[in-house]
Structure formats: structure tokens, C-alpha cells
Scaffold this motif. Structure first.
Motif, PDB file in Angstrom:
ATOM      1  N   VAL A   1      43.395  86.730  25.988  1.00 45.00           N
ATOM      2  CA  VAL A   1      44.782  86.459  25.584  1.00 45.00           C
ATOM      3  C   VAL A   1      45.159  87.381  24.436  1.00 45.00           C
ATOM      4  O   VAL A   1      44.405  87.533  23.472  1.00 45.00           O
ATOM      5  CB  VAL A   1      44.954  84.984  25.154  1.00 45.00           C
ATOM      6  CG1 VAL A   1      46.379  84.735  24.640  1.00 45.00           C
ATOM      7  CG2 VAL A   1      44.643  84.044  26.314  1.00 45.00           C
ATOM      8  N   GLU A   2      46.311  88.033  24.573  1.00 45.94           N
ATOM      9  CA  GLU A   2      46.868  88.841  23.486  1.00 45.94           C
ATOM     10  C   GLU A   2      48.341  88.490  23.385  1.00 45.94           C
ATOM     11  O   GLU A   2      49.130  88.856  24.270  1.00 45.94           O
ATOM     12  CB  GLU A   2      46.718  90.340  23.768  1.00 45.94           C
ATOM     13  CG  GLU A   2      45.280  90.837  23.651  1.00 45.94           C
ATOM     14  CD  GLU A   2      45.157  92.323  23.983  1.00 45.94           C
ATOM     15  OE1 GLU A   2      46.203  93.026  23.955  1.00 45.94           O
ATOM     16  OE2 GLU A   2      44.045  92.753  24.297  1.00 45.94           O
ATOM     17  N   GLY A   3      48.700  87.752  22.349  1.00 45.93           N
ATOM     18  CA  GLY A   3      50.091  87.339  22.179  1.00 45.93           C
ATOM     19  C   GLY A   3      50.524  86.482  23.354  1.00 45.93           C
ATOM     20  O   GLY A   3      49.876  85.483  23.677  1.00 45.93           O
ATOM     21  N   ALA A   4      51.608  86.902  24.011  1.00 41.73           N
ATOM     22  CA  ALA A   4      52.115  86.141  25.148  1.00 41.73           C
ATOM     23  C   ALA A   4      51.594  86.682  26.476  1.00 41.73           C
ATOM     24  O   ALA A   4      52.189  86.439  27.529  1.00 41.73           O
ATOM     25  CB  ALA A   4      53.639  86.150  25.135  1.00 41.73           C
TER      26      ALA A   4
ATOM     27  N   ILE B   1      52.566  84.449  29.473  1.00 47.02           N
ATOM     28  CA  ILE B   1      52.608  83.038  29.090  1.00 47.02           C
ATOM     29  C   ILE B   1      54.062  82.671  28.821  1.00 47.02           C
ATOM     30  O   ILE B   1      54.720  83.243  27.947  1.00 47.02           O
ATOM     31  CB  ILE B   1      51.726  82.789  27.852  1.00 47.02           C
ATOM     32  CG1 ILE B   1      50.260  83.077  28.213  1.00 47.02           C
ATOM     33  CG2 ILE B   1      51.898  81.364  27.343  1.00 47.02           C
ATOM     34  CD1 ILE B   1      49.322  83.101  27.035  1.00 47.02           C
ATOM     35  N   VAL B   2      54.564  81.756  29.602  1.00 48.77           N
ATOM     36  CA  VAL B   2      55.990  81.412  29.554  1.00 48.77           C
ATOM     37  C   VAL B   2      56.254  80.305  28.538  1.00 48.77           C
ATOM     38  O   VAL B   2      57.233  80.328  27.797  1.00 48.77           O
ATOM     39  CB  VAL B   2      56.475  80.974  30.959  1.00 48.77           C
ATOM     40  CG1 VAL B   2      57.929  80.515  30.925  1.00 48.77           C
ATOM     41  CG2 VAL B   2      56.287  82.101  31.968  1.00 48.77           C
ATOM     42  N   LEU B   3      55.350  79.340  28.485  1.00 50.16           N
ATOM     43  CA  LEU B   3      55.604  78.170  27.644  1.00 50.16           C
ATOM     44  C   LEU B   3      54.279  77.502  27.251  1.00 50.16           C
ATOM     45  O   LEU B   3      53.418  77.279  28.103  1.00 50.16           O
ATOM     46  CB  LEU B   3      56.456  77.155  28.436  1.00 50.16           C
ATOM     47  CG  LEU B   3      56.762  75.826  27.760  1.00 50.16           C
ATOM     48  CD1 LEU B   3      57.808  76.004  26.661  1.00 50.16           C
ATOM     49  CD2 LEU B   3      57.259  74.802  28.783  1.00 50.16           C
ATOM     50  N   VAL B   4      54.141  77.216  25.973  1.00 52.86           N
ATOM     51  CA  VAL B   4      53.067  76.315  25.518  1.00 52.86           C
ATOM     52  C   VAL B   4      53.769  75.255  24.673  1.00 52.86           C
ATOM     53  O   VAL B   4      54.102  75.486  23.511  1.00 52.86           O
ATOM     54  CB  VAL B   4      51.992  77.037  24.681  1.00 52.86           C
ATOM     55  CG1 VAL B   4      50.868  76.049  24.317  1.00 52.86           C
ATOM     56  CG2 VAL B   4      51.415  78.230  25.426  1.00 52.86           C
ATOM     57  N   ASP B   5      54.053  74.126  25.291  1.00 54.65           N
ATOM     58  CA  ASP B   5      54.803  73.065  24.618  1.00 54.65           C
ATOM     59  C   ASP B   5      53.832  71.957  24.248  1.00 54.65           C
ATOM     60  O   ASP B   5      53.434  71.138  25.086  1.00 54.65           O
ATOM     61  CB  ASP B   5      55.902  72.548  25.557  1.00 54.65           C
ATOM     62  CG  ASP B   5      56.823  71.551  24.856  1.00 54.65           C
ATOM     63  OD1 ASP B   5      56.336  70.814  23.970  1.00 54.65           O
ATOM     64  OD2 ASP B   5      58.014  71.512  25.205  1.00 54.65           O
ATOM     65  N   ASN B   6      53.439  71.944  22.971  1.00 58.09           N
ATOM     66  CA  ASN B   6      52.425  70.984  22.537  1.00 58.09           C
ATOM     67  C   ASN B   6      52.953  69.552  22.469  1.00 58.09           C
ATOM     68  O   ASN B   6      52.173  68.609  22.561  1.00 58.09           O
ATOM     69  CB  ASN B   6      51.866  71.396  21.176  1.00 58.09           C
ATOM     70  CG  ASN B   6      51.065  72.680  21.284  1.00 58.09           C
ATOM     71  OD1 ASN B   6      50.266  72.848  22.202  1.00 58.09           O
ATOM     72  ND2 ASN B   6      51.291  73.628  20.381  1.00 58.09           N
ATOM     73  N   SER B   7      54.250  69.395  22.314  1.00 55.03           N
ATOM     74  CA  SER B   7      54.777  68.031  22.241  1.00 55.03           C
ATOM     75  C   SER B   7      54.886  67.428  23.649  1.00 55.03           C
ATOM     76  O   SER B   7      54.526  66.271  23.861  1.00 55.03           O
ATOM     77  CB  SER B   7      56.142  68.016  21.543  1.00 55.03           C
ATOM     78  OG  SER B   7      57.031  68.871  22.231  1.00 55.03           O
ATOM     79  N   MET B   8      55.338  68.226  24.605  1.00 56.68           N
ATOM     80  CA  MET B   8      55.436  67.742  25.994  1.00 56.68           C
ATOM     81  C   MET B   8      54.094  67.887  26.715  1.00 56.68           C
ATOM     82  O   MET B   8      53.900  67.342  27.785  1.00 56.68           O
ATOM     83  CB  MET B   8      56.525  68.530  26.733  1.00 56.68           C
ATOM     84  CG  MET B   8      56.910  67.968  28.077  1.00 56.68           C
ATOM     85  SD  MET B   8      58.480  68.590  28.734  1.00 56.68           S
ATOM     86  CE  MET B   8      58.249  70.340  28.740  1.00 56.68           C
TER      87      MET B   8
END
Lengths: 130, 522
Positions: A38-41, A57-64
């Protein structure tokens, strides 16, 4: 569009499951690939047969607790969105769901097989039965 | 020492392709001799008309509803019963050389043992049983794979890549850029999946399968008992036999098959009598399954294309027969002949122009269901040659192999060993044979159940995308050998239809649920 969904109920808290499933750099620990970087997105995954997939990487939503990625710069894959959700089952445990929508349609079936394999493994890791 | 077993399969071969079954084009003297000196089954059906479910039936002795491979792309469970494992436990050396296809061919993540073995260029992979015992995958000491060309993760493709890389591009490219079965045409007529292949005959997979079979047999001690499954990928499409062999059959000399109605209106009228998926595939509006090219419309098939596909198929069948002849000669030089049982069959048929169609799918007619099946018992067994007209299925093979080895019928099989004569068939209750179809390819769902009994074939369509469960097919083979007249809705035949359906419901195993996931298109 080829659309698949695979899921596993896991006997652990959603937070604990998300620690591994929600970390893009830990994919190789549970998904049937050799390694990932992994490098950034950006993420590159290396398959056992030598193929390398480049992903945004489109989305990393830790709350959802939702992770989304898309395969890019690929001579075969013309459309792709992968989504991994970890959902609270309401009883203190969780359900991990891996969905893929893509073209070519039939490749979704192969990713579904890998997702099934991966979810089975991550369940064993998190439940301590591996 | 006991009786050894050479199990020979082809892929997608019609009953009428062999001289012993009335074929007049392909010269098949070696297979014809097996029939002449053994038992020729003239009404043998598969339990599913595509590869993976059908092959899984061969190795397990179970119907698809039981073994769980309900469509192509669903892998046979690694701990499914296997007649090879049963024979191995009894002391047999076991091998499968050629096309296995118990697991998906399209396996980019190397999830399945067949793919991994070929990728690692090894010939066995150990599997741990629930009790901790380590056994070779599916009970085979040696597995060496081939499929329909020089691509993919099979040993044959590895061999071509390492030894004859210049030949790789000569084969037809089976999948298109969308990974769908390619509709690209070639040859003289632009027929789909036809190509003039410059590969040397000796490098073509038919000869390779025979060569590797002989290499494995040669590795055995002369006193070993063995079970060897020699599995040719042909005459399954693509139709790309070595160009050097094309002079064997000139497509321009061929008559059109009896099952091909030359008049388009007649074709369409025949298809219109059948459940909707027939005509909708013919006109290109509904391609239900992966086994036929998504972007090919059968209605565009020309008579010359039918001739060319048939010529290519006949050529491939001749090459198979000659390869079998070489293996039989080798067995003879080893001194094994008197103690070797030979079983020859295929996994399913092919339209080859019947009804104006090619390839295969959810169509339960003789084109796809009536198979060549021959058992030549070891001469030392003193079995009288016979022709068996009673209905039998591939589901009987596992029990047959056990009986040859002198073993009791395994408790996992769902059909007894093949009969030795029609009298034996009558005594042992070979009255019916069953065939299933299920497919769910994204939003397209098709299912059917079929019984063949007393010269009738009766198919009930299950509720799905095109059908509500009231549709079906009923054919009277005595009066309609080409299955052109569907009597399903004919009030005069309601009694026989209902009787067959009751028998079908009674005899069909209950489907194991939930259905196992589809892990690949094929």
C-alpha cells in the motif's frame, strides 16, 4: 455487470474484526494472495500465479466499517468496485460481507470464490481456530 | 494380481460418432473392436450434460443432486467420495491423465488442487481427511492434466510452454476479451470455434494424453494392480485439430446430419414446440449458460458451417481412436491384456448441427444425452460380448470399477454396477436413467429434471427465469428418433407423461441444500 456477495458470521466484536479487515495493508493475512503493498491511496496485490492487480483505495470508513477499492490499469477488468463491510449483528458479534461488481462479469465469480476462501480464513483467525 | 482397469473418456462425444454405433465417417477401429469384444451400451445417459457435474458423477457414483456439483464452476468437495480412493485403499495404483475438471479451470487465485498441481508442476497433492489421515487428492497417486488447448494452468500447457512455445498461438483462443466463450469463427466457413491449427500432431493434446498415460503405466511394476483414467479433452470445442490431419475428412464431402433440418422455417417450428429456452437461444435473445458463446447466434449457423464442424469432430475422433490403439498396444507388450478391463465413454454429447444448434446447454435430447459407452471386460473374466439396450448411466461407473476389482459396492454410490446383458439388466432393475440440469448465471435461472424409460424421454422444467414449472418435453423415441415432436401437451399422451413424472419424482435423489457456491464460470 457481474455482481456477487459472500458473507461470514464471526464470533468477535465488530471492532476487532475491523482491525484486520479494514486495514488495506493486511489483506494478505486472510485473502488468498501472496502479498500486498500500500502506498497512499494505491494498493498492489500479488497473486500466486504471478499476476499483479493495481487498485485504487476508494473508501476506508472507520465509523461505518466499510472498505471500498477498485481495480485499475488492468487489460481485462473494465469496471470494478469491491466493497467489504463489517456489520454489528446486534449481539456483540459481527457479519463480514464482501461484494464485488465488475466487468467482465464472469471474473466476479472467481473473486467471489476468493472472497469465500478469505472470509472463512479471517473467521478462523478471529475465532482462534486456525 | 487382480484385474486392472483402463478407463478411457473423451469430452463431448456423440453416440453416433463411432463406427460401432453406426457412424460412417470417422474411422474408429480400436474402439469398434472394444465394442465387438465387449459390452456396447446403446442407451447410456449422463446425469448432467456439462463437464464438471458429469465427471463428478463418474468419480463419485452419485447424481449431481447428491455430490453437489450442480453446474459448471461449482467445485467437487475435496472430501467427496472417490472410486479412485476406494481402489487405492484396496491396493491399486491410481492415475488420472488428461482432463479432470472436478474443479474450476478458471482459478486465478489457485484455490483448487488441480490448478496448484499444474502450476507447481507436481502430480499429486496430499489432502487431510477429518480423521487426520493424509491421502492423495481424490485418491489418485498421479494426476497430470490437460484441457482444450495450450492455455491455462494444466500440465499440458506447461509442457507446451517449456518445449514448444512456438505452438501456443496456433491453438484457438477459447475465451474472448470479456472472458466469455469466444464466438470467433475460422476455417473455410467461419464456423465458431474452428481454427486451422499448425501444431504438430505429436504435440497435440490427444497424443500427449496417450504418451503421458503410457509413461505412467511404464512406471509401474508388471505385477501392480492399477486403475488408470485416460481422459481426452477432444472432441470438445474448439475444433482445432492439427492442420496436417485435415485431409482425413473433407467437409465439402459430408452430408448434413440427419438431425439438422435444412429448412429454417422447419427448424423454427420444431423449436417452437419446445420450452421457451430453446427458441430463445436459437434467436440469440437468451443465452442461459456459459458453455455456449455469449455473442454467437445459432440462427446464423450455415449448412457449410455444420459440415465443417462435423468434419473437424470426425478428425479429432480418429486421432483419439489411434491414440487409444497405441496405449492398447503398449498394454499388450507389457503382458497385461488378459487381465485389463477397458471402459470407454464420454461425459456428454454435442449438438453438431442438430436442431440448427452447436455446443450444449439445458437441452435434454439424444444429441447431448445419448453417449457412447463400452465395457470390454478382461478376457480372463470370460464375459460374453453383448449389446445392452437397457437404460444405464455414468452413475453406474464407480460401482462397476469396484466390482471389477472384486470389491463390494461402495456405500456412497447411488447405482449398481453396469449390467452384462439385457437379461442381467432386467433382473437387476435397470429400467430408467435420470438427468438433471441447474444453472444460475447471474440473473438467468434454468432447471430441469429428466427421465428416460421404456423408449420415452420426459423432461420437466423447473420454475426459473423463463419457465413457471408447467413446461416440459415428452418424446417417443420409437416414432420420433430425432425428438422433433414434443408430446408434453398432447392430451393423448398425458397418462404416459404423468406416469413418467411420478417415476421421476420417486427416483430422483433429494437435492442437498444449500447449493454450493459457483466459484467460476467453468
Amino acid at each position: 455487470m457481474g455482481s456477487i456477495r459472500r458473507s461470514q458470521h464471526i464470533k468477535c466484536t465488530p471492532e476487532k474484526a475491523w482491525e484486520i479487515i479494514g486495514d488495506p495493508s493486511r489483506l494478505h493475512e486472510w485473502f488468498p494472495i501472496v502479498s500486498c503493498r500500500v502506498e497512499g491511496a494505491k494498493r498492489w496485490i500479488h497473486l500466486a500465479n504471478g499476476l499483479v492487480f493495481e487498485e485504487d483505495i476508494v473508501l476506508v470508513d472507520n465509523s461505518m466499517r466499510r472498505f471500498q477499492y477498485t481495480i485499475v490499469n488492468n487489460p481485462i477488468v473494465t469496471q470494478h468496485l469491491g466493497t467489504v463491510d463489517v456489520i454489528d449483528d446486534g449481539r456483540g458479534e459481527c457479519i463480514a460481507i464482501y461484494s464485488t461488481d465488475m466487468k467482465p462479469n464472469v471474473l466476479a465469480l472467481g473473486i467471489g470464490a476468493a472472497a469465500n476462501h478469505g472470509l472463512t480464513k479471517v473467521k478462523k483467525i478471529l475465532e482462534g481456530t486456525l | 494380481m487382480g484385474r486392472r482397469i483402463l478407463f478411457i473418456t473423451t469430452d463431448q462425444q456423440r453416440f453416433d460418432s463411432l463406427g460401432c454405433n453406426g457412424g460412417t465417417i470417422a474411422r474408429t477401429p480400436n474402439i469398434d473392436a472394444l465394442a465387438r469384444n465387449g459390452i456396447n451400451y446403446t442407451r447410456a445417459h449422463p446425469q448432467n450434460v456439462v463437464c464438471m457435474p458429469s465427471r463428478s458423477t463418474m468419480v463419485t457414483g452419485q447424481h449431481p443432486s447428491t455430490h453437489g456439483v450442480w453446474m459448471n464452476g461449482v467445485p467437487l468437495s475435496p472430501d467427496a467420495p472417490s472410486i479412485a480412493a476406494t481402489l487405492r485403499s484396496a491396493g491399486y495404483k491410481t492415475a488420472l491423465v488428461g482432463k479432470a475438471h472436478f474443479e474450476p479451470l478458471l482459478d486465478p487465485f489457485q484455490l483448487f488442487a488441480e490448478t496448484r498441481m499444474a502450476a507447481n508442476n507436481v502430480f499429486t497433492e496430499m489432502y487431510t481427511l477429518p480423521d487426520g489421515t493424509m491421502v492423495p487428492h481424490r485418491g489418485f497417486d498421479h494426476m497430470e492434466f490437460a484441457t482444450h488447448g495450450a492455455q491455462g494452468s494444466v500440465h499440458y500447457a506447461q509442457w507446451i510452454r517449456q518445449n514448444h512455445p512456438e505452438a501456443i498461438g496456433q491453438f484457438f483462443t477459447v475465451l474472448d476479451h470479456e472472458l466469455e466463450v469466444s464466438a470467433v469463427g475460422g476455417g473455410d466457413t467461419n464456423a465458431p470455434q474452428v481454427k486451422f491449427n499448425e501444431v504438430h500432431r505429436e504435440w497435440y493434446h490427444t497424443d500427449w494424453v496417450a504418451d503421458r498415460t503410457m509413461a505412467w503405466l511404464d512406471s509401474l511394476d508388471v505385477n501392480d494392480d492399477w486403475f488408470c483414467w485416460m481422459s481426452f479433452p477432444d472432441p470438445h470445442h474448439p475444433w482445432d485439430p492439427p492442420k496436417s490431419e485435415l485431409g482425413r475428412v473433407n467437409w465439402r464431402d459430408l452430408d448434413l446430419p440427419e438431425g439438422y433440418p435444412t429448412d429454417a422455417t422447419m427448424r423454427e417450428n420444431i423449436l417452437a414446440q419446445k420450452p421457451a429456452h430453446w427458441a430463445k437461444w436459437y434467436d440469440g435473445s437468451f443465452v442461459s449458460n456459459y458453455e455456449a458463446p455469449l455473442h454467437w447466434v445459432p440462427a446464423t449457423l450455415t449448412p457449410d458451417q455444420v459440415r465443417e464442424v462435423n468434419a473437424m469432430t470426425h478428425i479429432e475422433n480418429e486421432l483419439i481412436d489411434e491414440a487409444i490403439g497405441r496405449v492398447l498396444k503398449m498394454i499388450e507388450t507389457k503382458g497385461w491384456t488378459s487381465d485389463v478391463d477397458i471402459v470407454f465413454t464420454t461425459d456428454h454429447g454435442e449438438f453438431q448441427g442438430d436442431f440448427g444448434l452447436l455446443f450444449k446447454g439445458p437441452y435434454h435430447v439424444d444429441s447431448l444425452m445419448r453417449l457412447p459407452m463400452i465395457w470390454k471386460p478382461a478376457p480372463s473374466a470370460n464375459v460374453t460380448p453383448a449389446v445392452v439396450t437397457a437404460p444405464v448411466g455414468l452413475v453406474s461407473l464407480a460401482a462397476t470399477f469396484a466390482s471389477i476389482a472384486g470389491l463390494p459396492t461402495p456405500d456412497y454410490v447411488e447405482a449398481p454396477a453396469l449390467p452384462l446383458s439385457d437379461a442381467d439388466a432386467q433382473t437387476r432393475g435397470f429400467e430408467r436413467v435420470l438427468t438433471e440440469w441447474d444453472s444460475i448465471l447471474f440473473e438467468k435461472i434454468i432447471g430441469s429434471r429428466t427421465i428416460h424409460r421404456d423408449g420415452w424421454t420426459c423432461t420437466q422444467m423447473l420454475p426459473g427465469t423463463l419457465h413457471d414449472g408447467t413446461e416440459g418435453e415428452l418424446y417417443d423415441h420409437a416414432n420420433d428418433p430425432l425428438q422433433h415432436v414434443n408430446l408434453w401437451n398432447d392430451s393423448k399422451h398425458k397418462a404416459i407423461r404423468d406416469d413418467l413424472l411420478a417415476d421421476l419424482r420417486s427416483a430422483m435423489p433429494k437435492q442437498v441444500l444449500p447449493l454450493r457456491p459457483v466459484d467460476a464460470p467453468v
